[in-house]
Scaffold this active site. Sequence first.
Site, PDB file in Angstrom:
ATOM      1  N   GLY A  79      44.353  43.009  44.717  1.00  0.00           N
ATOM      2  CA  GLY A  79      43.952  42.971  43.358  1.00  0.00           C
ATOM      3  C   GLY A  79      42.168  42.876  43.176  1.00  0.00           C
ATOM      4  N   GLN A  84      34.509  40.380  39.237  1.00  0.00           N
ATOM      5  CA  GLN A  84      33.978  40.368  40.460  1.00  0.00           C
ATOM      6  C   GLN A  84      33.165  41.467  40.962  1.00  0.00           C
ATOM      7  OE1 GLN A  84      38.370  39.975  42.036  1.00  0.00           O
ATOM      8  NE2 GLN A  84      37.092  39.014  43.660  1.00  0.00           N
ATOM      9  N   CYS A 128      40.221  35.794  48.750  1.00  0.00           N
ATOM     10  CA  CYS A 128      39.669  36.378  47.734  1.00  0.00           C
ATOM     11  C   CYS A 128      38.540  37.560  48.025  1.00  0.00           C
ATOM     12  CB  CYS A 128      39.108  35.380  46.531  1.00  0.00           C
ATOM     13  SG  CYS A 128      38.315  35.970  45.313  1.00  0.00           S
ATOM     14  N   LEU A 129      38.381  38.618  47.366  1.00  0.00           N
ATOM     15  CA  LEU A 129      37.229  39.404  47.989  1.00  0.00           C
ATOM     16  C   LEU A 129      35.867  38.831  47.527  1.00  0.00           C
ATOM     17  CD1 LEU A 129      38.859  42.972  46.978  1.00  0.00           C
ATOM     18  CD2 LEU A 129      38.662  42.170  48.976  1.00  0.00           C
ATOM     19  N   HIS A 170      46.215  34.998  40.158  1.00  0.00           N
ATOM     20  CA  HIS A 170      45.061  35.045  40.677  1.00  0.00           C
ATOM     21  C   HIS A 170      44.062  35.791  40.071  1.00  0.00           C
ATOM     22  CE1 HIS A 170      42.436  34.934  44.678  1.00  0.00           C
ATOM     23  NE2 HIS A 170      41.815  35.874  43.903  1.00  0.00           N
ATOM     24  N   GLU A 171      44.359  37.124  39.491  1.00  0.00           N
ATOM     25  CA  GLU A 171      43.336  37.835  39.188  1.00  0.00           C
ATOM     26  C   GLU A 171      43.049  37.276  37.547  1.00  0.00           C
ATOM     27  OE1 GLU A 171      41.841  39.639  40.820  1.00  0.00           O
ATOM     28  OE2 GLU A 171      43.267  39.711  42.554  1.00  0.00           O
ATOM     29  N   HIS A 174      40.656  34.740  37.486  1.00  0.00           N
ATOM     30  CA  HIS A 174      39.217  35.117  37.668  1.00  0.00           C
ATOM     31  C   HIS A 174      38.760  35.549  36.182  1.00  0.00           C
ATOM     32  CE1 HIS A 174      38.184  35.941  41.483  1.00  0.00           C
ATOM     33  NE2 HIS A 174      39.325  36.445  42.026  1.00  0.00           N
TER      34      HIS A 174
HETATM   35 ZN    ZN Z   1      39.886  36.831  43.889  1.00  0.00          ZN
END
Ligand code: ZN
Length: 215
Positions: A79, A84, A128-129, A170-171, A174
Site C-alpha cells: 500500500g 508518502q 511502513c515504506l 493504515h493507508e 496516512h
Molecule cells: Zn505507511
Amino acid sequence: MFQTGPKGSTVKPDRRPRVPAVARTPALSYIAGMSLRPILIHPDPRLKTVCKPVPGIDDDIRRLADDMLETMYDAPGIGLAAPQVGVTLRLLVMDCVKDPEAEPHPLVLINPEILAVSDTRSVYEEGCLSIPEHFADVERPAEATVRWTTLDGETREQTFTGLWATCVQHEIDHLNGRLFIDHLGPIKRQMITRKMEKLKRERARGAGDRAGARA
Ligand code: ZN
C-alpha cells in the site's frame, strides 16, 4: 506498508518475497512514462498533514496513481498513500495479493471514507515504506467498510477483511497525517523516530559524498 502475516505467522522483512516489479504489474507495464517517485521518510511535515480531497480526476491524478502503483510494487509494498510521495491529497493505492504467482489486484482509492468498522479486532505486525525496517504489532478493527471514487469517477463501496482491512486503515491513517507508530506507546514511537532521524542524516551525508565524487 510492508507485506506481513497475521500475528504468529509473520513474514519477517528479511524473508519477504522479493518480487520483481515487472512481474507484478503486467496490466500496467504497457502504460508509457510511468515512473518511480521518491518515498518520504519519517519525520517529515508532509507525513503529518491532513490531506485535502482530490478535487477532480485529470491527467495529473491518473499519472500520480500510475506512478504510485509502480513505486509501491517496486519497493516492494502492499500500500502507498499520496503524502508518502509528497502529494498531500486523499488518494491511496494498494494490492494485498501475497502470492507472487497470483494475478495482481491493484486498487486506486480516491477520497476514501471509512463508513463502518467491525467490533472484532485483529493484530498485524505492521511496517511502513516511510519508516523502513521497523515493524510493530498494531491492533485495529478486523473489518472496514470503505467508500471511494475510482479513477473512472465511479463510487465504490467494499468491506475489506484480513490484511486488506489492516492495509486500507493504515493507508487512510496516512491521509489524516497519522502513522502506524502513532498507535504505539510514546517510548517506542520516540525510539523509532530517533532512528529515522539518524537514517535520514546518514542518507543525506551519503548523497553529499556521492555528489562530491561526481564533482
Ligand atoms: Zn505507511
